[in-house]
Design a protein around this motif. Structure first.
Motif, PDB file in Angstrom:
ATOM      1  N   ASP A  64      79.882  62.287   2.579  1.00  0.00           N
ATOM      2  CA  ASP A  64      80.947  61.419   2.101  1.00  0.00           C
ATOM      3  C   ASP A  64      80.378  60.532   0.995  1.00  0.00           C
ATOM      4  O   ASP A  64      79.370  59.849   1.214  1.00  0.00           O
ATOM      5  CB  ASP A  64      81.480  60.528   3.229  1.00  0.00           C
ATOM      6  N   ARG A  69      86.737  55.993  -1.859  1.00  0.00           N
ATOM      7  CA  ARG A  69      87.600  55.785  -0.691  1.00  0.00           C
ATOM      8  C   ARG A  69      87.800  57.065   0.102  1.00  0.00           C
ATOM      9  O   ARG A  69      87.880  57.041   1.327  1.00  0.00           O
ATOM     10  CB  ARG A  69      88.943  55.227  -1.165  1.00  0.00           C
ATOM     11  N   SER A  70      87.855  58.207  -0.611  1.00  0.00           N
ATOM     12  CA  SER A  70      88.223  59.417   0.122  1.00  0.00           C
ATOM     13  C   SER A  70      87.467  60.675  -0.265  1.00  0.00           C
ATOM     14  O   SER A  70      87.781  61.735   0.236  1.00  0.00           O
ATOM     15  CB  SER A  70      89.724  59.677  -0.029  1.00  0.00           C
ATOM     16  N   THR A  87      89.794  65.876   5.321  1.00  0.00           N
ATOM     17  CA  THR A  87      89.814  64.621   4.579  1.00  0.00           C
ATOM     18  C   THR A  87      89.472  63.477   5.532  1.00  0.00           C
ATOM     19  O   THR A  87      89.614  63.599   6.749  1.00  0.00           O
ATOM     20  CB  THR A  87      91.192  64.379   3.931  1.00  0.00           C
ATOM     21  N   ARG A  88      89.019  62.384   4.976  1.00  0.00           N
ATOM     22  CA  ARG A  88      88.596  61.241   5.812  1.00  0.00           C
ATOM     23  C   ARG A  88      89.710  60.732   6.708  1.00  0.00           C
ATOM     24  O   ARG A  88      89.461  60.278   7.819  1.00  0.00           O
ATOM     25  CB  ARG A  88      88.081  60.097   4.951  1.00  0.00           C
ATOM     26  N   ASN A  89      90.945  60.818   6.235  1.00  0.00           N
ATOM     27  CA  ASN A  89      92.055  60.341   7.067  1.00  0.00           C
ATOM     28  C   ASN A  89      92.500  61.378   8.092  1.00  0.00           C
ATOM     29  O   ASN A  89      93.387  61.120   8.890  1.00  0.00           O
ATOM     30  CB  ASN A  89      93.237  59.878   6.205  1.00  0.00           C
ATOM     31  N   GLY A  90      91.884  62.555   8.064  1.00  0.00           N
ATOM     32  CA  GLY A  90      92.177  63.592   9.053  1.00  0.00           C
ATOM     33  C   GLY A  90      93.465  64.354   8.838  1.00  0.00           C
ATOM     34  O   GLY A  90      93.816  65.207   9.646  1.00  0.00           O
ATOM     35  N   GLN A  91      94.176  64.083   7.751  1.00  0.00           N
ATOM     36  CA  GLN A  91      95.484  64.701   7.554  1.00  0.00           C
ATOM     37  C   GLN A  91      95.434  66.089   6.944  1.00  0.00           C
ATOM     38  O   GLN A  91      96.349  66.880   7.142  1.00  0.00           O
ATOM     39  CB  GLN A  91      96.351  63.803   6.684  1.00  0.00           C
TER      40      GLN A  91
END
Length: 131
Positions: A64, A69-70, A87-91
């Motif tokens: 990462d 941010r992502s 992705t970092r937000n898991g989506q």
């Protein structure tokens, strides 16, 4: 849609995608150019639940970018090939299209971050072809 299969260059990491990917993009951002060593990254965007590892999950190294941010990237520890990552937000799952062993029934739908496009990136249709 049939199942798509993919792998790294050495074959240590293999995966499958069940279900239609959500998108197919060509990303021209400077980070994608750096991580691919090319003029853009060609990525399928899939649902994380649709992607499963069939071999070598332990061989995956995720990185990462601390200043972003992502932005993240995953590679095979054995051969260094980029492999899918969530992705970092898991989506979403980002799937490097060049790692596909089967042909998707979709083509790139759009280009993103074109303001960052490399000045030397041209339409390859204008270049001579060799087999």
């Amino acid at each position: 849609m049939s199942t798509l299969h993919g792998s790294c260059l050495c074959g240590s990491v293999t995966y499958r995608i069940d279900g239609q990917p959500l998108d197919f993009v060509l990303c021209h951002c400077g980070r994608c150019r750096k991580v691919t060593g090319s003029s853009f990254a060609a990525n399928l965007i899939a649902r994380p639940e649709d992607v499963s590892w069939t071999a070598g999950e332990a061989h995956i190294l995720r990185w990462d970018l601390p200043t972003a941010r992502s932005f993240a990237a995953s590679t095979c520890r054995v051969c260094g090939t980029p492999v899918p990552h969530v992705t970092r937000n898991g989506q979403f799952m980002i799937v490097p299209a060049g790692t596909l062993d089967s042909t998707p029934d979709m083509k790139p739908a759009r280009q993103i971050f074109t303001a960052s496009k490399a000045a030397w990136c041209i339409d390859v249709a204008d270049l001579p072809s060799e087999s």
